[in-house]
Design a protein around this motif. Structure first.
Motif, short mmCIF file in Angstrom:
data_model
loop_
_atom_site.label_atom_id
_atom_site.label_comp_id
_atom_site.label_asym_id
_atom_site.label_seq_id
_atom_site.Cartn_x
_atom_site.Cartn_y
_atom_site.Cartn_z
N GLY A 151 1.79 6.59 1.36
CA GLY A 151 0.62 5.72 1.32
C GLY A 151 -0.42 6.18 2.33
N THR A 152 -1.21 5.23 2.84
CA THR A 152 -2.25 5.53 3.82
C THR A 152 -2.09 4.64 5.04
OG1 THR A 152 -3.78 6.13 2.03
CG2 THR A 152 -4.74 5.69 4.18
N GLY A 198 0.79 -1.21 0.00
CA GLY A 198 0.00 0.00 0.00
C GLY A 198 0.82 1.27 0.00
#
Length: 285
Positions: A78-79, A63
């Motif tokens: 990313g998250t 991710g």
């Protein structure tokens, strides 16, 4: 026989000359921090975002996308927990003994996280740390969106109109000096001050840009004026090498620092001593 000039022709010529003169004397608009950030965002969007390939064997992070490779760490975007996040992975050095490498890497990861927490407590804007994984030596921190480095902003302003750059950049330099004064009054030594590690944030809700300090990987805590003077000397050398002929701008930083720091007198005195030592080393070779 000399050709006579009609009044209408003379008027048209005078009007054209006046228009050209007015156009040439029109001042070039200096971009705001928000405009530079917007331009960079559009450029990144048009190019599909910027990313770099990691070296073989680099630790994968599902991710997250690698966007910067440094000498000490890799940065991924990313998250995390639903928030835009930058993941900083401090990797091992193969030339060091494995046990020593593990100890140094973990110590620096811990030190960076603690210094950032101390800086935020002192009122210094820094990215918020969400999580620290000491097993993989990874720091998950706030992704500073709507922000650009002071380096990129200075270059953008100077590329448009060098003659007007001092007036446009002076308020930013004043803010930087004030932020550094707050940091040093809190006995925090950054260790790697450059215009790339000083960010400027501004969005539609902010009438003025905010100065944010990043990358505390080489930071420490010290009350010594000597260490603070060296910190400023590092910034001065980096500033003038990255942005030539900007001595007047750096003087604005020091003037603001002196104005806002309770301990400026001793620090500036040490800065002068460090400068002298640096010049002697340069002369000796």
């Amino acid at each position: 026989m000399e050709k006579s000039v009609q009044p209408s022709e003379r008027g048209a010529g005078d009007s054209s000359s006046a228009s050209a003169s007015a156009s040439s004397s029109k001042a070039v608009e200096i971009p705001t921090v928000a405009q530079v950030i917007e331009t960079q965002a559009k450029s990144a969007s048009a190019s599909g975002g910027s990313s770099v390939s990691g070296p073989p064997g680099s630790l994968p992070h599902p991710g997250f996308t690698l966007f910067k490779q440094g000498a000490e760490a890799r940065l991924y975007r990313g998250t995390f927990l639903g928030k835009p996040t930058v993941l900083k992975e401090r990797f091992s050095k193969k030339y060091r003994h494995p046990r020593l490498d593990e100890k140094l890497t973990t110590k620096r990861t811990q030190g960076e996280a603690r210094t950032v927490a101390r800086a935020r407590k002192a009122g210094i804007p820094t990215p918020c740390i969400y999580f620290v994984n000491y097993q993989s030596n990874c720091i998950y921190m706030e992704d500073m969106q709507s922000a650009t480095t002071s380096r990129d902003y200075i270059v953008a302003v100077q590329s448009i109109h060098a003659g007007d750059s001092f007036g446009a950049l002076q308020p930013i330099m004043d803010k930087i000096g004030k932020t550094l004064a707050t940091m040093h009054d809190g006995d925090i030594i950054h260790g790697d001050l450059t215009t790339s590690n000083i960010m400027l944030k501004q969005d539609a809700t902010m009438p003025e840009p905010q100065v944010i300090l990043i990358d505390f990987g080489l930071s420490s805590v010290s009350q010594l004026p000597e260490d603070k003077g060296v910190d400023l000397y590092v910034l001065e050398k980096a500033f003038l090498s990255t942005h030539p002929n900007t001595e007047t701008l750096f003087r604005v930083i020091l003037k603001s620092y002196t104005k806002h720091s309770r301990k400026a007198k001793d620090v500036i005195k040490k800065l002068d001593e460090v400068r002298l030592r640096g010049r002697k080393r340069t002369m000796v070779g």
